[in-house]
Write an enzyme that holds these catalytic residues in place. Structure first.
Site, short mmCIF file in Angstrom:
data_model
loop_
_atom_site.label_atom_id
_atom_site.label_comp_id
_atom_site.label_asym_id
_atom_site.label_seq_id
_atom_site.Cartn_x
_atom_site.Cartn_y
_atom_site.Cartn_z
N ASN A 14 34.74 21.68 12.37
CA ASN A 14 34.11 20.32 12.80
C ASN A 14 32.94 20.69 13.58
O ASN A 14 33.19 21.13 14.99
CB ASN A 14 35.28 19.52 13.49
CG ASN A 14 34.90 18.34 14.18
OD1 ASN A 14 33.71 17.83 13.75
ND2 ASN A 14 35.71 17.79 14.93
N TRP A 15 31.92 20.51 13.09
CA TRP A 15 30.66 20.78 13.91
C TRP A 15 30.09 19.88 15.10
O TRP A 15 29.46 19.81 15.79
CB TRP A 15 29.35 21.18 12.97
CG TRP A 15 29.65 22.18 12.23
CD1 TRP A 15 30.24 23.21 12.00
CD2 TRP A 15 28.38 22.53 11.36
NE1 TRP A 15 30.04 24.38 11.21
CE2 TRP A 15 28.97 23.96 10.82
CE3 TRP A 15 27.29 22.32 11.07
CZ2 TRP A 15 28.14 24.79 9.91
CZ3 TRP A 15 26.33 22.99 9.84
CH2 TRP A 15 26.78 24.24 9.46
N LYS A 16 30.89 18.65 14.93
CA LYS A 16 30.82 17.53 15.89
C LYS A 16 29.25 17.20 15.92
O LYS A 16 28.83 17.38 15.13
CB LYS A 16 31.50 17.77 17.21
CG LYS A 16 32.80 18.39 17.01
CD LYS A 16 33.72 18.38 18.35
CE LYS A 16 35.11 18.82 18.17
NZ LYS A 16 35.85 18.85 19.12
N HIS A 101 39.84 11.32 14.54
CA HIS A 101 39.93 12.37 15.50
C HIS A 101 39.94 11.76 16.94
O HIS A 101 39.60 10.41 17.12
CB HIS A 101 38.48 12.98 15.32
CG HIS A 101 38.62 14.36 16.16
ND1 HIS A 101 37.91 14.17 17.43
CD2 HIS A 101 38.46 15.59 15.76
CE1 HIS A 101 38.14 15.51 18.12
NE2 HIS A 101 38.25 16.31 16.97
N GLU A 103 38.29 12.09 19.45
CA GLU A 103 36.97 11.67 20.16
C GLU A 103 36.62 10.45 19.50
O GLU A 103 35.74 9.54 20.21
CB GLU A 103 36.13 12.75 19.76
CG GLU A 103 36.05 14.02 20.59
CD GLU A 103 35.63 15.44 20.32
OE1 GLU A 103 35.13 15.23 19.26
OE2 GLU A 103 36.16 16.38 20.97
N GLU A 173 46.45 17.89 16.73
CA GLU A 173 45.52 18.17 18.05
C GLU A 173 45.87 17.53 19.17
O GLU A 173 45.33 16.27 19.63
CB GLU A 173 43.81 17.81 17.26
CG GLU A 173 43.50 18.31 15.97
CD GLU A 173 41.95 18.26 15.95
OE1 GLU A 173 41.48 19.43 15.94
OE2 GLU A 173 41.42 17.09 16.12
N GLY A 179 38.68 21.40 23.11
CA GLY A 179 37.33 21.69 23.89
C GLY A 179 37.88 22.09 25.19
O GLY A 179 36.57 22.29 26.23
N SER A 219 40.91 24.14 20.86
CA SER A 219 40.72 25.51 21.26
C SER A 219 41.13 26.63 20.63
O SER A 219 41.71 27.57 21.07
CB SER A 219 41.28 25.56 22.85
OG SER A 219 40.50 24.58 23.53
N GLY A 240 36.62 23.51 16.40
CA GLY A 240 35.59 22.72 16.88
C GLY A 240 34.47 23.82 17.34
O GLY A 240 33.56 24.51 16.54
N GLY A 241 34.52 24.15 18.52
CA GLY A 241 33.64 25.09 19.25
C GLY A 241 33.42 26.37 18.43
O GLY A 241 32.40 26.98 18.17
P1 PGA Z 1 37.75 22.61 19.61
O1 PGA Z 1 37.75 21.19 18.85
O2 PGA Z 1 38.10 23.58 18.55
O3 PGA Z 1 36.48 22.65 20.36
O4 PGA Z 1 38.97 22.48 20.56
C1 PGA Z 1 38.68 20.94 17.80
C2 PGA Z 1 38.35 19.52 17.22
O5 PGA Z 1 38.20 18.66 17.96
O6 PGA Z 1 38.64 19.50 15.86
#
Ligand code: PGA
Length: 262
Positions: A14-16, A101, A103, A173, A179, A219, A240-241
Site C-alpha cells: 500500500n503505497w498510500k 482502511h 486512514e 490492521e 505507521g 509496521s 505500507g512503509g
Molecule cells: P505500515 O502501513 O506498514 O506503514 O504500518 C500498513 C497499512 O496501512 O496498510
C-alpha cells in the site's frame, strides 16, 4: 483448521499518498524484477495512488504482480466529485481494491455501513477486495478489540454472497500499529486472526472460514515478517512503509512465500 499451504499467501504493498510518476515507475520496475520468481507461490499486489495506476500497470503487465486501487466508490458513476468507481479501476487495469482502511475510517470518518456498501459494489463489479479491519489502542486497552473487529466484519460482509467471499482478503490492521513502528505481538496477532476466522466461520460456514485469507498489517517489515507470517492464522501481510523500498517489500513477500512451503 485448514493446512497452512491450502491458503495461498497474499502480500499487498500500500503505497498510500506517496511517489510521483517517475518514482512510481522505478519502484514498480524494481518490484517486478525482485518478485518475478515468487509469482507461483504468492499473490503480490501493488496499490499505488490513483494517478499512478496507468504507469505502474505498464511495468507490471508482463508479470504476475497484481494491481489495485486504495479505495473504491460505492457508486457506479455520476455526480460524486473526487471518487473513483470500480469500473474506472478496472478500466485502469486494477483487479483489486483496498476498502475500509483505517486512514479512511478514522481519518475521513467512513462508517461501517459505507465500508459495507463499497465492498458489495466492488465485488459486484468484479473486483477483488482487501477489507481492512482493526481496533484503536483505546479499544484494545478496554478489552474491546474482538468486539470491534467482529462488528466491522459483520457490517462489511453483510449481504455478501458466500460465492463472492473467495474474492475477499481480510487485513487485520490494529490502528495503533499502522505507521508507528509498533507491530502487534505474535500472540496478539495470532489471537486476533483466529477470532476473525471464527467470525467468518460463524457468518458463513467452517469451510469458508478456513479458506478465507487473513493478512496482518501494521509496521510489518523484513525484521518481523518471518515471525508474523509463520503464525497459523496469518496468511501474509498488507505493507505500507516497507512497500516503498523494493528490497524490503521483497523480503516481506519472501517471508509469506516461505509460509506457503511450510
Ligand atoms: P505500515 O502501513 O506498514 O506503514 O504500518 C500498513 C497499512 O496501512 O496498510
Amino acid at each position: 483448521m485448514a493446512a497452512l499451504s491450502s491458503r495461498r499467501p497474499f502480500v499487498g504493498g500500500n503505497w498510500k499518498m506517496n511517489l510521483n510518476r517517475s518514482e512510481g515507475a522505478r519502484l514498480s520496475r524494481e518490484c517486478a524484477d525482485a518478485l518475478g520468481g515468487m509469482a507461483d507461490a504468492i499473490d503480490a499486489v501493488i496499490f499505488p495512488s490513483f494517478t499512478l495506476l496507468g504507469d505502474v500497470r505498464a511495468h507490471l503487465t508482463a508479470t504476475a504482480v497484481g494491481l489495485g486501487g486504495q479505495d473504491c466508490s460505492p457508486h457506479a458513476k455520476g455526480a460524486y466529485t473526487g471518487q473513483v468507481s470500480a469500473e474506472m479501476l478496472i478500466d485502469a487495469g486494477a483487479t483489486w481494491s483496498i476498502i475500509g482502511h483505517s486512514e479512511r475510517r478514522h481519518g475521513l470518518g467512513e462508517s461501517d455501513e459505507l465500508v459495507g456498501e463499497k465492498v458489495r459494489h466492488a465485488l459486484h463489479s468484479g473486483l477483488k477486495v482487501v477489507l481492512c479491519v482493526g481496533e484503536t489502542r483505546r479499544e484494545r486497552e478496554s478489552g474491546k478489540a474482538h468486539e470491534v473487529n467482529s462488528r466491522q466484519i459483520r457490517a462489511a460482509l453483510h449481504g455478501v454472497d458466500p460465492s463472492d467471499v473467495a474474492r475477499v482478503v481480510i487485513a487485520y490492521e490494529p490502528v495503533w500499529a499502522i505507521g508507528t513502528g509498533l507491530s502487534a505481538s505474535p500472540e496478539d496477532a495470532q489471537e486476533a486472526h483466529r477470532e476473525i476466522r471464527r467470525e467468518v466461520c460463524a457468518l458463513y460456514d467452517p469451510e469458508l472460514g478456513d479458506s478465507i485469507r487473513i493478512v496482518y498489517g501494521g509496521s510489518l517489515n523484513p525484521a518481523n515478517a518471518g515471525t508474523i507470517c509463520s503464525l497459523p492464522d496469518v496468511d501474509g501481510g498488507l505493507v505500507g512503509g516497507a512497500s516503498l523500498k523494493a528490497s524490503d517489500f521483497h523480503a516481506v513477500c519472501a517471508a509469506a512465500a516461505a509460509r506457503a512451503g511450510a
